[in-house]
Motif scaffolding. Sequence first.
Motif, mmCIF file in Angstrom:
data_model
loop_
_atom_site.group_PDB
_atom_site.id
_atom_site.type_symbol
_atom_site.label_atom_id
_atom_site.label_comp_id
_atom_site.label_asym_id
_atom_site.label_seq_id
_atom_site.Cartn_x
_atom_site.Cartn_y
_atom_site.Cartn_z
ATOM 1 N N GLY A 8 0.783 -1.228 0.000
ATOM 2 C CA GLY A 8 0.000 0.000 0.000
ATOM 3 C C GLY A 8 0.817 1.281 0.000
ATOM 4 O O GLY A 8 0.254 2.368 0.155
ATOM 5 N N ARG A 9 2.121 1.172 -0.175
ATOM 6 C CA ARG A 9 2.981 2.350 -0.231
ATOM 7 C C ARG A 9 3.898 2.280 -1.429
ATOM 8 O O ARG A 9 4.247 1.195 -1.915
ATOM 9 N N THR A 10 4.302 3.441 -1.919
ATOM 10 C CA THR A 10 5.313 3.521 -2.966
ATOM 11 C C THR A 10 6.634 3.922 -2.325
ATOM 12 O O THR A 10 6.707 4.913 -1.595
ATOM 13 N N PHE A 11 7.664 3.162 -2.632
ATOM 14 C CA PHE A 11 8.991 3.428 -2.073
ATOM 15 C C PHE A 11 9.907 3.975 -3.158
ATOM 16 O O PHE A 11 9.757 3.641 -4.343
ATOM 17 N N HIS A 12 10.874 4.779 -2.736
ATOM 18 C CA HIS A 12 11.777 5.432 -3.673
ATOM 19 C C HIS A 12 13.221 5.053 -3.369
ATOM 20 O O HIS A 12 13.554 4.708 -2.227
ATOM 21 N N PRO A 13 14.095 5.118 -4.380
ATOM 22 C CA PRO A 13 15.499 4.732 -4.177
ATOM 23 C C PRO A 13 16.132 5.475 -3.001
ATOM 24 O O PRO A 13 15.939 6.676 -2.833
ATOM 25 N N GLY A 14 16.895 4.712 -2.216
ATOM 26 C CA GLY A 14 17.583 5.285 -1.069
ATOM 27 C C GLY A 14 16.830 5.145 0.235
ATOM 28 O O GLY A 14 17.418 5.289 1.312
ATOM 29 N N GLU A 15 15.524 4.879 0.179
ATOM 30 C CA GLU A 15 14.750 4.706 1.415
ATOM 31 C C GLU A 15 15.161 3.403 2.108
ATOM 32 O O GLU A 15 15.591 2.440 1.474
ATOM 33 N N LYS A 16 14.996 3.402 3.420
ATOM 34 C CA LYS A 16 15.287 2.214 4.216
ATOM 35 C C LYS A 16 13.983 1.576 4.677
ATOM 36 O O LYS A 16 13.039 2.282 5.063
ATOM 37 N N VAL A 17 13.940 0.271 4.613
ATOM 38 C CA VAL A 17 12.816 -0.473 5.181
ATOM 39 C C VAL A 17 13.381 -1.506 6.148
ATOM 40 O O VAL A 17 14.516 -1.971 5.980
ATOM 41 N N VAL A 18 12.601 -1.846 7.170
ATOM 42 C CA VAL A 18 13.010 -2.864 8.121
ATOM 43 C C VAL A 18 12.007 -4.002 8.082
ATOM 44 O O VAL A 18 10.793 -3.775 8.178
ATOM 45 N N LEU A 19 12.524 -5.206 7.911
ATOM 46 C CA LEU A 19 11.695 -6.400 7.860
ATOM 47 C C LEU A 19 11.593 -6.964 9.280
ATOM 48 O O LEU A 19 12.576 -7.498 9.816
ATOM 49 N N PHE A 20 10.439 -6.826 9.900
ATOM 50 C CA PHE A 20 10.259 -7.274 11.273
ATOM 51 C C PHE A 20 9.703 -8.701 11.278
ATOM 52 O O PHE A 20 8.498 -8.921 11.243
ATOM 53 N N TYR A 21 10.612 -9.667 11.364
ATOM 54 C CA TYR A 21 10.220 -11.070 11.402
ATOM 55 C C TYR A 21 9.400 -11.383 12.658
ATOM 56 O O TYR A 21 8.497 -12.218 12.622
ATOM 57 N N ALA A 22 9.732 -10.706 13.758
ATOM 58 C CA ALA A 22 9.006 -10.957 15.004
ATOM 59 C C ALA A 22 7.533 -10.605 14.882
ATOM 60 O O ALA A 22 6.688 -11.219 15.527
ATOM 61 N N SER A 23 7.226 -9.620 14.054
ATOM 62 C CA SER A 23 5.832 -9.258 13.811
ATOM 63 C C SER A 23 5.199 -10.184 12.777
ATOM 64 O O SER A 23 4.065 -10.641 12.946
ATOM 65 N N ALA A 24 5.916 -10.464 11.696
ATOM 66 C CA ALA A 24 5.385 -11.326 10.640
ATOM 67 C C ALA A 24 5.003 -12.696 11.178
ATOM 68 O O ALA A 24 4.023 -13.305 10.737
ATOM 69 N N ASN A 25 5.743 -13.187 12.147
ATOM 70 C CA ASN A 25 5.474 -14.514 12.706
ATOM 71 C C ASN A 25 4.291 -14.545 13.670
ATOM 72 O O ASN A 25 3.938 -15.607 14.190
ATOM 73 N N ARG A 26 3.677 -13.374 13.911
ATOM 74 C CA ARG A 26 2.451 -13.311 14.728
ATOM 75 C C ARG A 26 1.285 -12.736 13.922
ATOM 76 O O ARG A 26 0.286 -12.324 14.501
ATOM 77 N N ASP A 27 1.404 -12.743 12.601
ATOM 78 C CA ASP A 27 0.390 -12.141 11.751
ATOM 79 C C ASP A 27 -0.898 -12.966 11.779
ATOM 80 O O ASP A 27 -0.918 -14.141 11.368
ATOM 81 N N GLU A 28 -1.989 -12.330 12.227
ATOM 82 C CA GLU A 28 -3.286 -13.007 12.325
ATOM 83 C C GLU A 28 -3.828 -13.434 10.974
ATOM 84 O O GLU A 28 -4.653 -14.356 10.884
ATOM 85 N N ALA A 29 -3.370 -12.795 9.907
ATOM 86 C CA ALA A 29 -3.833 -13.157 8.568
ATOM 87 C C ALA A 29 -3.253 -14.487 8.098
ATOM 88 O O ALA A 29 -3.745 -15.077 7.128
ATOM 89 N N VAL A 30 -2.214 -14.960 8.772
ATOM 90 C CA VAL A 30 -1.527 -16.188 8.368
ATOM 91 C C VAL A 30 -1.642 -17.284 9.417
ATOM 92 O O VAL A 30 -1.814 -18.470 9.085
ATOM 93 N N PHE A 31 -1.581 -16.910 10.700
ATOM 94 C CA PHE A 31 -1.554 -17.889 11.785
ATOM 95 C C PHE A 31 -2.803 -17.771 12.659
ATOM 96 O O PHE A 31 -3.098 -16.697 13.185
ATOM 97 N N ASP A 32 -3.516 -18.869 12.805
ATOM 98 C CA ASP A 32 -4.635 -18.905 13.754
ATOM 99 C C ASP A 32 -4.073 -18.847 15.176
ATOM 100 O O ASP A 32 -3.088 -19.529 15.484
ATOM 101 N N ALA A 33 -4.724 -18.034 16.025
ATOM 102 C CA ALA A 33 -4.264 -17.884 17.415
ATOM 103 C C ALA A 33 -2.755 -17.720 17.448
ATOM 104 O O ALA A 33 -2.022 -18.549 18.009
ATOM 105 N N PRO A 34 -2.219 -16.659 16.843
ATOM 106 C CA PRO A 34 -0.769 -16.526 16.663
ATOM 107 C C PRO A 34 0.030 -16.458 17.951
ATOM 108 O O PRO A 34 1.224 -16.775 17.951
ATOM 109 N N ASP A 35 -0.590 -16.050 19.054
ATOM 110 C CA ASP A 35 0.142 -15.965 20.316
ATOM 111 C C ASP A 35 0.187 -17.299 21.058
ATOM 112 O O ASP A 35 0.900 -17.427 22.052
#
Length: 409
Positions: free
Chosen positions: A309-336
């Motif tokens: 949902g965002r447009t990114f431009h050259p030089g910008e930094k993004v952080v991949l938060f695995y700790a959040s992705a592994n609790r994503d309700e859209a993927v894991f039932d009862a993620p906690d």
Amino acid sequence: MPMSQDVDLADPLFWRLPRAARLEAFARLRKLDAPVYFDAPGRGFSALVKHADVQEASRLPRQFASAPGVTTPEPAAWAKAVFGNSMVNMDGAEHARMRRIVSRAFTPRLLAAAEEDVRDVARRVVDEMISARPDDFVASVASRMPFEVICNLMGIPERYRPEIADRIDQASENVGVKRGVRARLRMPGRGLRALAHMQLVMAKLARERRRRPAGDLISALVCADIDGQALSSRQLGAFFSLLLVAGVETTRNAIAHGLALLTEHPDQRALLVSDFDRYADGAVDEIVRHSTPIIQFRRTVTTECALGGRTFHPGEKVVLFYASANRDEAVFDAPDAFDITRSPNPHLGYGGGGPHYCLGSHLALQEMKALFHELLTRPRGLRAVGLPELVDSSFDNRVRALRFAFETS
């Protein structure tokens, strides 16, 4: 971008909150329509917190590059020149060449020997644990298992191991959030002196193996000749440092969290013990998902692109938060929840796929299975005592110490 004022992933104070509070903050961020930008002097970033976004960015290395570095701060150019550039900070042909050399070094014969050694090390570590009856699980078991396996795999003589173990601790002790008036993030890269000493040892061993190959991983790498080129001393040093520090630290933390989780959830422990061979793989995957030993890695945007949902431009930094992705309700039932029967379990504990997927994932799986088999079938009543002592860190879910107790059978 709108966000809750009390959630600031760029603020070191956020990483000193209880882990449950941080996970709740990630849950709120996942409900937003697009990644949030967090401002910080010279190191602002957009946070990718959804499973789909982290996975997609991982598989688009041309748009989301690992260079110049995946950690904060990024490694300085002079440090790369002196110590060599780590594979985790490479892209494209350079990374592919290094990964190809390393992959070819893991021959079927070497892997078969490693799997047998993993079982031997697990038995020996538990033998000594039962004999010595230590109080701290991390120092006596969780750290020893991956360290000995890696040293055996590489062929590091016993006389060098105490010094290397000390250097690993020194290289990783500053990973965390600095306490004090001038609080700021402390990330990998501050143990340069420790890394320098460790690489001197590795360089000496590399010279010895070039003269007299011994059938170990060091020998395979120093004698490698891919496309008419061999690894330089700096490249070897950088890889060995990555393997020793990352290979030991991540598995150590997963093992420590595993004992805490199995203590906290006796029903899951009982299920695992009832048929270990049936549930072991699922248990390891769930331990890795639930604890997520590496919290995050950075990427640098190289071309204009859209994601989440965002447009990114050259030089910008993004952080991949695995700790959040592994609790994503859209993927894991009862993620906690901690559920060793969770299936499927597409966690991102070894990365989100793509060219940087963890080379050591299979070895880590074998180590954890072998060790927990010994721990759960030999001493009686093995359990954590109290909560793990965690390091306040935005980089890894590190366990400093974990008290434990058991009875001998």
